[in-house]
Design a protein around this motif. Structure first.
Motif, PDB file in Angstrom:
ATOM      1  N   VAL A 161     112.679  27.701  55.199  1.00 35.94           N
ATOM      2  CA  VAL A 161     112.253  26.781  54.262  1.00 35.94           C
ATOM      3  C   VAL A 161     111.508  25.643  54.941  1.00 35.94           C
ATOM      4  CG1 VAL A 161     113.919  27.412  52.695  1.00 35.94           C
ATOM      5  CG2 VAL A 161     114.544  25.501  53.957  1.00 35.94           C
ATOM      6  N   TYR A 170     109.917  22.125  47.969  1.00 35.26           N
ATOM      7  CA  TYR A 170     109.910  22.977  49.181  1.00 35.26           C
ATOM      8  C   TYR A 170     109.449  24.417  49.130  1.00 35.26           C
ATOM      9  CZ  TYR A 170     113.396  25.515  46.123  1.00 35.26           C
ATOM     10  OH  TYR A 170     113.994  26.303  45.166  1.00 35.26           O
ATOM     11  N   LEU A 223     118.738  25.526  49.483  1.00 33.20           N
ATOM     12  CA  LEU A 223     118.822  24.255  50.100  1.00 33.20           C
ATOM     13  C   LEU A 223     120.211  23.607  50.446  1.00 33.20           C
ATOM     14  CD1 LEU A 223     116.272  22.232  47.846  1.00 33.20           C
ATOM     15  CD2 LEU A 223     115.955  23.977  49.958  1.00 33.20           C
ATOM     16  N   GLU A 226     109.425  28.400  50.652  1.00 35.98           N
ATOM     17  CA  GLU A 226     110.383  29.335  51.050  1.00 35.98           C
ATOM     18  C   GLU A 226     109.600  30.510  51.621  1.00 35.98           C
ATOM     19  OE1 GLU A 226     113.901  32.456  49.637  1.00 35.98           O
ATOM     20  OE2 GLU A 226     112.636  31.309  48.078  1.00 35.98           O
ATOM     21  N   VAL A 258     119.508  22.493  56.433  1.00 37.30           N
ATOM     22  CA  VAL A 258     118.448  21.706  55.400  1.00 37.30           C
ATOM     23  C   VAL A 258     119.091  20.398  55.104  1.00 37.30           C
ATOM     24  CG1 VAL A 258     117.553  21.981  53.079  1.00 37.30           C
ATOM     25  CG2 VAL A 258     117.736  23.941  54.523  1.00 37.30           C
ATOM     26  N   VAL A 266     110.943  21.550  53.587  1.00 40.18           N
ATOM     27  CA  VAL A 266     111.333  20.642  52.669  1.00 40.18           C
ATOM     28  C   VAL A 266     110.643  19.754  52.589  1.00 40.18           C
ATOM     29  CG1 VAL A 266     113.613  21.728  52.175  1.00 40.18           C
ATOM     30  CG2 VAL A 266     113.392  19.768  53.729  1.00 40.18           C
ATOM     31  N   ASN A 272     106.607  16.385  55.813  1.00 38.91           N
ATOM     32  CA  ASN A 272     107.171  17.522  55.802  1.00 38.91           C
ATOM     33  C   ASN A 272     108.511  17.806  56.964  1.00 38.91           C
ATOM     34  OD1 ASN A 272     105.337  18.120  53.736  1.00 38.91           O
ATOM     35  ND2 ASN A 272     103.866  18.902  55.136  1.00 38.91           N
TER      36      ASN A 272
END
Length: 619
Positions: free
Chosen positions: A466, A235, A434, A237, A439, A468, A454
């Motif tokens: 974010v 991930y 997360l 950020e 998320v 992930v 993604n």
């Protein structure tokens, strides 16, 4: 095609069908409005209705109160529809109970005077500043809560009537000295004990396990050795707070901002005013007072005699200092239009009634020196630039993460971030960053979890996102015996050790209660010195369930301590030392319990004898 449609519409069959459809809409739609749409109540208690608006306001107030107490945990609770329904029902039931108590108080002839209402409002700490009633705070609080002075006074009157009934119940509640003394003696009771601790770890050393026992336990408890579905996650950020650390604001930028926004650092113009208020729409009464003022009458004296504002009338109408945007718009406009100290306005109509306003003092705005606000300005500019930069980079992150969905490399380079990686973890083991619901939801999406693309940029906090990517997954499986054998051996050894310790403890207690202490010598065991235990001790549940020993004979029992060790207990004596202060506390507690039971009893009877209707809003 259009010709056929026109012909179809004009046919008798289609007209009949359309007519039936229209009728169905009338009966299913409009009919609902006719039959049930006019009911704007949440509940009805006897002849008193609780309006939908009142209920929703009370529910929102309770939500705000609990949010301030429980924070993010309360937000989690609100995600459960069952909890929300229960909360709404409890709020509505509380409102119904208030009305039942109020109706009962009225039936008993309980009343509250205007002066009692006024004194109660003035004494409320919510409306005070430095220990004194503050009219500004009072007016502002009423506006925020959506009350007019009349409505709030009526609300207070009803509340005080209910309080009268509760106070009457409280003064009629009593407890006998024997009750207090008996309960105090139980609470203060202590017990003198000796103990022998049998550590399970000592027994575990000698436990022998067969392969068959290990295999059998594994088969019977395979759910304990199931590894949940796991993912390896990467991930990126992006957070404005992190960007802020790299931003430097110069003194020149700070000074330029200060010069361009001096109004931002100036205190607001303040005016000290007094008023005379006539509630409602009685313009004639207000005009008569204004005529008296024009004829030279004293403003403060008239305010004391004529003003219907509970908070200010006894102070000669003084409201104290006010600033823009703190009062009713019409009132404020007229107050700030006055130019000279001592000047009196004409009649001013507001939501509260008619006002006559007098300007008592003026305070001009004062600009804070640059040195006093420089640090504040730098921090503000840092925040502003960080947020601007955040949204620029967020747009870039979203674009590249979408255009290059098979990797986070390009997106990380574009925003200058590092790619973070996890080992194989389950959803329950996600790191804090997360663990946000959004998320977790993204990680379960097929395109992220299965296609390993993604995710979108997911907001986990304001100016904090974010992206992930699931690198690899492995399904839920029952771990092979070889991998968990050590855990099973440890568990079985502990269980068998505990059984052996409990068996020895049971044999010891049986023998000791029969006067046989030979097992103590056999196992080289000895009781500890006397310990005094109260009801807060770790072994209190066991110790206080043992019968009181007679004479010099001890009573024996066994249990477990906080560490899981088995403890043999010898109860030597029961002692009671009551502190006089404890008697007072117990007496007060019994009174509170009695009062609560009385109120609940009355409410139970009132609910049985009063027709109460719910209209579904508690759901």
């Amino acid at each position: 095609m259009m010709e056929r449609l026109r012909e179809g519409v004009n046919s008798i069959a289609v007209k009949i069908i359309l007519g039936l459809i229209i009728l169905s809409f009338i009966f299913a739609g409009v009919g609902n409005y006719i039959v049930g749409g006019g009911n704007n109540a949440a509940a009805k208690v006897g002849k008193t209705e609780i309006s939908r608006g009142e209920f929703e306001q009370a529910y929102q107030n309770e939500r705000n109160r609990m949010q301030s107490q429980l924070g993010d945990y309360f937000s989690t609770l609100l995600a459960d529809p069952t909890y929300v329904a229960s909360l709404r029902r409890s709020v509505l039931d509380s409102m119904i109970n208030d009305i039942l108590i109020e109706q009962h108080a009225q039936s008993l002839g309980l009343r509250v005077s205007d002066n009692q209402v006024r004194q109660a409002i003035i004494a409320m700490p919510e409306f005070q500043s430095a220990g004194q009633f503050d009219q500004n705070i009072y007016q502002s609080a009423l506006r925020r809560a959506g009350f007019t002075p009349d409505a709030f006074a009526e609300y207070m009157r009803r509340s005080l009537v209910r309080d009268q009934l509760v106070a009457a119940l409280q003064t009629s509640e009593f407890t006998l000295p024997g009750e207090v003394e008996g309960l105090s003696a139980l609470v203060a009771q202590a017990r003198d004990v000796r103990t022998i601790t049998l550590p399970t770890t000592d027994f575990a050393k000698d436990v022998q396990l067969t392969d068959q026992e290990i295999e059998q336990y594994y088969q019977q408890n395979d759910d304990r050795y199931t590894r949940p579905e796991q993912m390896r996650i990467s991930y990126i950020e992006l957070a404005a707070q992190q960007l802020k650390e790299a931003i430097t604001i110069t003194d020149e930028q700070t000074k330029a901002f200060y010069d361009a926004h001096q109004d931002k650092y100036a205190s607001k113009e303040q005016r000290k005013v007094s008023h005379i208020m006539i509630q409602g729409d009685d313009q004639q009464a207000a005009q008569a007072i204004l005529d008296q003022l024009h004829n030279g009458a004293d403003f403060a004296q008239l305010a004391k005699e004529k003003s219907q504002d509970i908070g200010s009338s006894q102070e000669g109408g003084e409201l104290g200092w006010i600033e823009p945007d703190t009062m009713d718009a019409a009132f404020e406009s007229a107050a700030f239009a006055l130019q000279q100290v001592g000047e009196i306005s004409g009649l001013v109509k507001s939501d509260f009634g008619y006002h006559i306003i007098k300007l008592d003092e003026l305070k001009a705005p004062v600009i804070k020196p640059y040195e006093q606000v420089a640090v504040e300005i730098k921090a503000e500019l840092q925040d502003q630039q960080a947020v601007d930069r955040f949204y620029q980079l967020q747009t870039e992150l979203e674009r590249i993460a979408f255009e290059s969905p098979d990797s986070l490399d390009e997106a990380a380079k574009a925003i200058g971030a590092d790619i973070q990686h996890t080992d194989f973890i389950s959803v329950a083991e996600l790191p804090a960053i997360l663990s946000a619901p959004a998320v977790i939801q993204a990680l379960r999406q097929p395109e992220v979890k299965e296609d390993q693309l993604n995710s979108d940029a997911i907001e986990i906090a304001p100016e904090h996102v974010v992206v992930v990517r699931v690198e690899q997954t492995r399904p839920e499986i029952i771990l092979p015996l070889a991998e968990v054998r050590e855990q099973i051996v440890a568990t079985l050894s502990r269980l068998k050790a505990e059984q052996q310790a409990l068996q020895l403890a049971n044999d010891l207690v049986t023998g000791l209660n029969a006067g046989d202490n030979s097992l103590l010598d056999t196992h080289q065991l000895a009781f500890s010195e006397i310990q005094r235990m109260d009801r807060n001790s770790p072994l209190a549940e066991i110790v206080f369930s043992m019968p009181k020993p007679e004479g010099e004979h001890h009573v024996y029992a066994h249990g477990k301590d906080a560490q899981g060790n088995v403890v043999v207990i010898a109860l030597a004596a029961v002692t009671t030392e009551v502190d006089p202060q404890l008697n007072q506390q117990i007496g007060a507690q019994l009174s509170r319990i009695g009062l609560q039971q009385n109120v609940e009893g009355i409410l139970g009877v009132l609910r049985q004898n009063t027709k109460i209707q719910y209209y579904g809003l508690e759901q």
